[in-house]
Design a protein around this motif. Structure first.
Motif, short mmCIF file in Angstrom:
data_model
loop_
_atom_site.label_atom_id
_atom_site.label_comp_id
_atom_site.label_asym_id
_atom_site.label_seq_id
_atom_site.Cartn_x
_atom_site.Cartn_y
_atom_site.Cartn_z
N MET A 1 0.83 -1.20 0.00
CA MET A 1 0.00 0.00 0.00
C MET A 1 0.87 1.26 0.00
N ALA A 2 0.43 2.28 -0.73
CA ALA A 2 1.23 3.51 -0.80
C ALA A 2 1.29 4.16 0.58
N ARG A 3 2.44 4.74 0.86
CA ARG A 3 2.56 5.48 2.11
C ARG A 3 2.08 6.92 1.88
N ARG A 4 1.56 7.53 2.94
CA ARG A 4 0.94 8.85 2.79
C ARG A 4 1.74 9.91 3.56
N VAL A 5 2.01 11.01 2.87
CA VAL A 5 2.82 12.08 3.48
C VAL A 5 2.12 13.42 3.32
N LEU A 6 2.18 14.25 4.34
CA LEU A 6 1.69 15.63 4.24
C LEU A 6 2.90 16.56 4.26
#
Ligand code: NJP
Length: 239
Positions: A1-6
């Motif tokens: 699963m793609a990792r999520r970054v802000l």
């Protein structure tokens, strides 16, 4: 699963290059800044290079408490878990300390200190459920040196450094790996300067920082890069 970054400060310069680099390398990106049109331009450029890339944008003033509350609500509403937060937004203002006004003080400290502090407070809880959460602060080599004309800016960057080092201790029990990246001279529009000006030809490029951020974020789970300082070779750095 793609990792999520802000990423904050993603409308131009280091933040924009980082958002683009991460989105094109498999991360789901939330890109935050005030300028909606610039963020739209970033999303267009990203999708033109990879139509499957995921890059969400959020236009808000990070110095406004209601703007930060909206961001919190949007993340909560979407049930978002973040894997990484990159606190990069910052401003600069350079003149002798005796000429600095209270307005100058508030302008600079509101972004570099108040917004960074309260965003960290707001966003760290969204990292809790990540298998390998990371917080990255883009501070500066002037977290470790001073220069004439840089009083408020250096104060803010020394303080950011103290904040991230404190957060590393406080969030260790939640497994958050906290890193600071301390760039030297970088060719952007920072402090109302002109990106691409001839005297900046040998300076770091925003893409150099983007690659560094990805290296920090993609380190093996058991590794935390506590600090990464980088300079253009032409800059003779001295503490
Ligand atoms: O700066 P710039 P850099 N609310 O001016 C955003 C540090 N650094 O990329 O709101 C929300 O191109 C602004 O967006 P917008 C530096 O201290 C740099 O060079 O649309 N966002 C834009 O996206 C800073 O922490 C150098 O105007 C706000 C971004 O911040 C970081 O690197 C050297 C905002 C600024 O982009 C990025 O700087 C060094 C607000 N109220 C450290 N106010 C260097 N360039 O030489 C600003 O040692 N932003």
């Amino acid at each position: 699963m793609a990792r999520r970054v802000l990423i904050t400060g993603a409308s131009r310069g280091i933040g924009r290059a980082t958002a683009l680099d991460l989105a094109l390398n498999g991360w789901e990106v939330w890109a935050v800044a005030r300028s909606g049109p610039d963020l739209e331009g970033l999303r267009r450029e990203c999708l033109a290079q990879n139509p499957n890339a995921i890059l969400d944008i959020e236009s808000l003033d990070l110095t406004a408490a209601d703007g930060r509350a909206r961001l919190r609500e949007r993340l909560s509403g979407a049930g978002v878990t973040l894997d990484a937060v990159v606190l990069n937004a910052g401003v600069g203002l350079f003149k002798p300390a005796v000429e600095m006004t209270e307005r100058d003080y508030d302008y600079l400290m509101d972004v570099n200190l108040r917004a960074t502090f309260f965003l960290a407070q707001d966003l760290l809880p969204f990292l809790r459920n990540s298998p390998c959460p990371r917080l990255v602060g883009i501070t500066s080599d002037v977290s470790r040196r001073t220069f004439a004309g840089g009083s408020l800016y250096c104060m803010s960057k020394y303080a950011q450094d103290a904040l991230f080092h404190t957060l590393r201790k406080e969030w260790r029990e939640h497994r958050v790996r906290v890193s600071v990246i301390l760039p030297g001279l970088t060719d952007t529009n920072f402090g109302d300067s002109q990106a691409g000006a001839p005297h900046k030809a040998e300076w770091l490029k925003p893409e150099d920082l983007a690659r560094t951020v990805r290296f920090v974020l993609e380190a093996p789970d058991h590794v935390v890069l506590d600090e990464v300082m980088l300079h253009p070779f032409c800059q003779d750095w001295q503490p």
